[in-house]
Design a protein around this motif. Structure first.
Motif, PDB file in Angstrom:
ATOM      1  N   ASN A 145     -51.112  42.163   8.934  1.00 14.38           N
ATOM      2  CA  ASN A 145     -51.069  43.545   9.436  1.00 14.38           C
ATOM      3  C   ASN A 145     -51.819  43.773  10.757  1.00 14.38           C
ATOM      4  O   ASN A 145     -51.761  44.843  11.331  1.00 14.38           O
ATOM      5  CB  ASN A 145     -51.526  44.542   8.354  1.00 14.38           C
ATOM      6  N   SER A 146     -52.506  42.750  11.244  1.00 15.61           N
ATOM      7  CA  SER A 146     -53.199  42.920  12.522  1.00 15.61           C
ATOM      8  C   SER A 146     -52.182  42.858  13.662  1.00 15.61           C
ATOM      9  O   SER A 146     -51.089  42.341  13.487  1.00 15.61           O
ATOM     10  CB  SER A 146     -54.248  41.824  12.708  1.00 15.61           C
ATOM     11  N   TYR A 147     -52.550  43.398  14.800  1.00 21.49           N
ATOM     12  CA  TYR A 147     -51.631  43.305  15.937  1.00 21.49           C
ATOM     13  C   TYR A 147     -52.375  43.355  17.261  1.00 21.49           C
ATOM     14  O   TYR A 147     -53.522  43.808  17.326  1.00 21.49           O
ATOM     15  CB  TYR A 147     -50.587  44.421  15.895  1.00 21.49           C
ATOM     16  N   SER A 148     -51.688  42.883  18.309  1.00 24.28           N
ATOM     17  CA  SER A 148     -52.195  43.050  19.667  1.00 24.28           C
ATOM     18  C   SER A 148     -51.025  43.498  20.521  1.00 24.28           C
ATOM     19  O   SER A 148     -50.009  42.811  20.615  1.00 24.28           O
ATOM     20  CB  SER A 148     -52.736  41.730  20.211  1.00 24.28           C
ATOM     21  N   LEU A 149     -51.164  44.654  21.127  1.00 23.30           N
ATOM     22  CA  LEU A 149     -50.084  45.137  21.987  1.00 23.30           C
ATOM     23  C   LEU A 149     -50.081  44.416  23.335  1.00 23.30           C
ATOM     24  O   LEU A 149     -49.210  44.640  24.155  1.00 23.30           O
ATOM     25  CB  LEU A 149     -50.208  46.650  22.201  1.00 23.30           C
ATOM     26  N   TYR A 150     -51.077  43.549  23.540  1.00 23.62           N
ATOM     27  CA  TYR A 150     -51.125  42.782  24.794  1.00 23.62           C
ATOM     28  C   TYR A 150     -50.390  41.450  24.664  1.00 23.62           C
ATOM     29  O   TYR A 150     -50.335  40.685  25.614  1.00 23.62           O
ATOM     30  CB  TYR A 150     -52.568  42.469  25.181  1.00 23.62           C
TER      31      TYR A 150
END
Ligand SMILES: Nc1ncnc2c1ncn2[C@@H]1O[C@H](COP(=O)(O)OP(=O)(O)OP(=O)(O)O)[C@@H](O)[C@H]1O
Ligand SMILES: [Mg+2]
Lengths: 589, 458
Positions: A434-439
């Motif tokens: 469920n973690s994310y990085s929009l970069y």
């Protein structure tokens, strides 16, 4: 003193006063006989509301309130690094000298040492036009930081005089600037800046440069950009502080500002004993030399917690203006939010969700907005960045908490900590599902260009395997392991290897604590290559059990414990993997 | 500077409004005189027209018209000296053992002052409790604050008493003391502790503060502060290693909630006040070590989790402040395992620096990590087994289930006066790890495996 007022009410950290002549919002005042440090946070007709940054025990109505005419500000100049301050920038070491092991009240101590002399090298020449941010000279502040002495923002004019190379205290005049109105402004090594106002920049710019952390799961799966924002929410004991400490240790930045906001005393002590011993991965100097600590622990006055976050970010912006990459860690922003809630409640403001003030979300987003990759003001042209990483401590680990929700709307990277992983001692306990990085796409492109062309592809492959694992585990829970095909069993096996040999990283192991990009790539690629080879071969009908028993897999699981210079390069590793599987074929023939 | 008033205008639960006081200090101590009886209060809010006072002994029978409020011009203090050792006090620091007041070296504000973070010494001295689940997997160190998260009917008292009687620092003979604060616990439970201190002889070196179940509730807010004031004096001025047992924090928090409700404050989660985190921190952070001082305060608060729910605000906020927790499990209790410590849900955050070579043994950290990983996997497999039956497990998983069973019955379980040396604890750990194929022991270096893994399974 002229214009002073008197206390009419004391309720914990909130004091109400009357009689102040010209109170100003966010003005610093001294409250009572002990001259407790306070800040005006509300004015209503003749009533003035003050949040007091020190314990108010014993304070009584009738005691005086002295105005200072100054906004709550930080002192900026050489002597910040390798230092630890409280939430309103009082140096804790000096406080100890003055008041002993326990914090006494009413002590007024300058943030920067007034006696100490610094070696100043002028960089600017008399006669040039200067503006806010222009370099005047520099001072070697520590083994790792060259402190640029800049014209303060809002000053613009012609440099009339500059001091020669030599030793100066932070208060001595080192330059004179003639302002447009003809007056002469004297400048020192030190300047002041009001903490609640962002320091100005030329402009924010778009970037794709990652802030490397040496943490495998972060750099590969959920990277953050220089000047970016990230948050780490998680229940107690899930590893927020350890992650923040790891980032403070290993991030490839020039300066680290670590704000311990309402957390444990011993965690600050830990940094104080550990960081001087550790080496800055970039310069080799002691890590403490690039570090500034702001400590307002849970038992220190609650109002100062509110200020500590601003004190930290103002200092971070100042180093950014010198053209440095700065990382700011705030542990924990929830305690900061709670301090706002406490003051707001005492002010009897209309409560929003969970009793937090209605302006909670806007304060949080304004704070994260002070991050960024920027073109700095003044000459020479340069860029700098402030990356902000906030820990969030939601009640019961529940992500619907208003602080978490407001934070998620403000940040680009979410590292969600998972209690069950922490229970099983899988650290860092970042939930990869469920973690994310929009970069990610931006940074992926950057890695592809500058490091290895298939970086993003491999990252996505690994993620797909982990996602497949979670589906398969669901299935196992319904029908048992034996019902799986060998191909599916392989996916579980590879996912296990990804978890144990790549995602897990022991912060307390001398070697494993930091992992270079190169090493990360070798481990990840190895796991994926083995997966690929076995997959092809079972599809051709070979025996699964003997394929997964290949000893090279054990070798791969040892990679993370190898020192950087012992790790084979990818070409070598690739060869030995291919070789070990072809030997196996021979052995079988 | 004592001022007297006969102007109580309102009584609301434990709170009293006194009109006409224009200079009460925040936190000032107030004495109420009602027909020969004296009660104590503390100023919660002060203005130039009135002050709001919380009454520790409660307001039953308090008649506004005939009650005098005396503002004493000082805060709540405790008179400390070494004479407090071996004594029993009530929840407000008055002698309860029939003996005269001990002589006073000095009076100290019970709220204490925060330790400057730069004055702290990082706790790193291993305390051997003789309990494997703690020593082996959740090591306690001197100066740590490590609460016991319990539930009603679980043996937290027995466990705390066992820790108090067995705890020792290897290779040292130093002055120790036990400070015990009881808030709202039963007479029986308090008596259990006292007898246990008597049995071990620790009673001579103990200071007890008792607020029992039938004592005034609001007093509970002061009790732990008296106790920790005593602890700070003994530790930082008299060089003693103090073990502070503070029980039951749940009752303390209930008293906080009562005050908050009476003040009509905006309630936080489940009615507890929004400042409970800060309030609890002002208690728990009064533990630790200080540079240049010989003594230390190791704090073991006990709390009972309402409905065994670890996300309830009391355990939740506690866990956010303390340096780990010892978690008691009803499941293990049902299996008749004493101490029923759920090691997965337990944690000691200061363990890393207190173990290993020079503290316990070089292999300690690795063994502990491996036991955790294996036990977690074993428990997971056990759950699968319950749903699908044994046949659904792989051979390896079946082995892990067996491992988990034995970890519970051989490592965690032990006698109430069984005092295991750390070597013994580690030896049991290795014996259990021997069950698993060597290739599963990924968290331990070969060097240690060769040195410590038993050659034969047992
Ligand atoms: N990367 C890691 N490697 C090894 N151990 C870890 C790691 N991360 C966390 N831990 C373990 O988990 C414990 C808790 O971590 P940490 O103190 O960071 O939790 P937290 O989320 O900050 O909790 P709190 O909200 O209560 O402050 C640590 O003391 C350590 O034992
Ligand atoms: Mg933390």
């Amino acid at each position: 003193m002229h214009g002073q007022g008197y206390v009419v009410r004391v309720a914990g950290p909130l004091v109400t006063a009357k009689g102040l002549e010209k109170p100003m919002m966010y003005e610093v005042v001294r409250v009572g006989e002990l001259k407790l440090f306070g800040e005006i946070i509300g004015i209503e007709k003749d009533l003035v509301y003050i949040q007091v940054y020190e314990d108010t025990n014993g304070l009584r109505p009738g005691e005086t309130v002295e105005p200072t005419g100054l906004l709550l500000s930080v002192e900026l100049g050489p002597g910040l690094t390798d230092n630890i301050f409280d939430g309103i920038q009082r140096p804790l070491e000096r406080l100890r000298e003055e008041s002993g092991e326990f914090l006494a009240r009413g002590f007024s101590v300058n943030a920067l040492d007034r006696q100490r002399k610094w070696h100043f090298e002028p960089l600017a020449e008399v006669g040039v036009e200067v503006e806010g941010g222009s370099f005047l000279g520099e001072v070697i502040e520590s083994s790792t930081v060259v402190h640029k002495i800049m014209v303060p923002p809002n000053v613009k004019g012609t440099l009339q005089w500059i001091a020669g190379k030599g030793e100066y205290t932070v208060e001595e005049c080192i330059a004179k600037v003639e302002l447009p109105d003809g007056t002469l402004q004297e400048l020192q090594l030190m300047q002041r800046w009001p903490v609640r106002i962002p320091r100005p920049v030329k402009e924010k710019v778009f970037t794709d440069v990652p802030m490397l952390t040496g943490q495998r799961i972060l750099d590969v799966f959920f990277p953050v950009i220089k000047g970016g924002t990230a948050c780490v929410p998680g229940p107690f004991g899930s590893g927020k502080t350890v992650i923040q400490h790891q980032l403070a240790k290993w991030s490839d930045v020039d300066v680290v500002v670590y704000v311990g906001c309402g957390e444990r005393g011993n965690e600050m002590t830990e940094v104080l004993i550990e960081f001087p011993e550790l080496k800055d991965p970039r310069t080799g100097g002691p890590l403490m030399d690039r570090t500034i600590l702001v400590a307002n622990t849970s038992n220190m006055p609650v109002a100062a917690r509110e200020a500590s976050v601003f004190t930290g970010i103002a200092i971070a912006e100042y180093y950014r203006d010198m053209g440095y990459d700065v990382a700011l860690m705030a542990d924990s922003t929830s305690r900061w939010a709670e301090a706002m809630r406490e003051i707001s409640t005492r002010l009897e403001e209309m409560p929003g969700e969970e009793g937090y003030p209605a302006y909670l979300a806007s304060r949080i987003s304004a704070f994260y907005e002070r991050s960024g990759f920027v073109k700095c003001l003044g000459a020479p042209e340069r860029t700098g960045s402030v990356t902000v990483i906030g820990a969030v401590s939601p009640p019961g680990g529940d992500l619907s908490d208003p602080v978490v929700q407001a934070t998620l709307r403000s940040v680009q990277v979410f590292w969600g900590l998972d209690q069950n992983l922490a229970f099983a001692r899988h650290f860092p306990s970042i939930n990869w599902l469920n973690s994310y990085s929009l970069y990610l796409d931006r940074i992926g492109e950057y890695y592809n260009k500058s490091f290895a062309t298939d970086w993003l592809k491999k990252r996505n492959e690994a993620m797909a395997i982990l996602q497949r694992e979670s589906e398969l585990l669901e299935l196992v829970r319904l029908v048992g392991y034996d019902a799986l095909s060998t191909e599916e069993q392989l996916f579980l096996e590879t996912a296990r290897s990804l978890r144990e040999d790549f995602l897990q990283q022991d912060a307390f192991d001398d070697v494993d604590s930091y992992c270079s990009l190169k090493k990360q790539y070798v481990i990840l690629s190895s796991i994926l290559l083995v997966h690929e080879i076995i997959l092809q071969r079972i599809r051709k009908g070979e025996d699964y059990a003997s394929l997964v028993a290949n000893p090279i897999r054990e070798h791969i699981s040892e990679l993370r414990w190898l020192k950087e210079d012992e790790v084979p390069d990818w070409k070598q590793m690739q060869d030995s993997i291919v070789k070990s599987f072809s030997e196996e074929v021979k052995a079988h023939d | 500077m004592i001022r007297e008033f006969r102007s109580i205008s309102e009584v609301n639960g434990p709170l009293v409004f006194v009109e006409g006081v224009s200079d009460a200090g925040y936190g000032e101590l107030v004495e109420f005189q009602l027909n020969g009886e004296i009660r104590h209060g503390q100023v919660l809010e002060t203005t130039d027209r009135f002050s709001l006072v919380q009454v520790f002994e409660g307001t039953q029978g308090l008649t506004p018209k005939t009650t005098t409020a005396r503002f004493l011009g000082r805060g709540l203090t405790f008179g400390v000296s070494e004479g407090i050792l071996g004594r029993v006090f009530d929840g407000l620091g008055e002698p309860l053992d029939g003996k005269p007041r001990p002589f006073v070296d000095k009076y100290v504000d019970i709220n204490g002052a925060p330790i400057n973070p730069v004055s702290r010494e990082y706790p790193a001295e291993f305390i051997q409790t003789g309990i494997s689940a703690i020593d082996g997997m959740n090591t306690l160190v001197r100066g740590q604050k490590l609460p016991i998260f319990s539930g009603s009917g679980l043996p937290h008292a027995r466990l705390a008493a066992q820790i108090a009687s067995q705890a020792k620092v290897l290779s040292s003979e130093e002055k120790f003391a036990v400070v015990f604060a009881a808030m709202g616990i039963t007479f029986e439970e308090a008596n259990f502790f006292i007898q246990s201190f008597q049995k071990t002889g620790a009673i001579e070196r103990s200071v007890l503060f008792l607020n029992l179940a039938d004592d005034p509730t609001i007093e509970r807010i002061a009790t732990p502060r008296f106790a920790l004031t005593a602890a700070e004096y003994l530790a930082f001025e008299k060089d003693m290693h103090v073990l502070a047992i503070v029980t039951d924090m749940t009752n303390y928090c209930e008293a906080l909630r009562e005050i908050s409700a009476a003040r009509r404050e905006v309630p936080g989660r489940r009615g507890y006040p929004g400042y409970m985190y800060t309030d609890l921190a002002s208690i728990y952070e009064r533990a630790g070590r200080i540079k240049g001082k010989k003594g230390s305060i190791t704090q073991i608060p006990i709390l009972t989790m309402p409905e065994d729910d670890r996300t309830h605000p009391i355990p939740d906020l506690t866990g956010y402040i303390t340096e780990g927790q010892i978690f008691l499990s009803r499941d293990l209790q049902h299996k008749n395992i004493y101490p029923p410590i759920d090691v997965l849900q337990s944690l000691s955050r200061l363990m890393q620096r207190g173990i290993g070579e020079g503290h316990t043994r070089e292999d300690h950290s690795a063994v502990s990590n491996q036991l955790y990983a294996a036990y977690a996997r074993g428990k997971e497999a056990r759950e699968l087994e319950i749903v699908l039956g044994e046949a659904a497990l792989t051979d390896l998983d079946r082995l892990y289930v067996k491992f988990a069973d034995r970890l519970e019955s051989e490592f965690i379980a032990q006698g109430e006066d069984e005092n295991r040396a750390i070597e013994e604890t580690l030896a049991i750990g290795w014996r259990l790890l021997r069950m698993l194929p060597r290739s599963e022991l990924k968290r331990i270096r070969d060097e240690y495996i060769n040195k410590y893994l038993p050659k034969v399974e047992s």
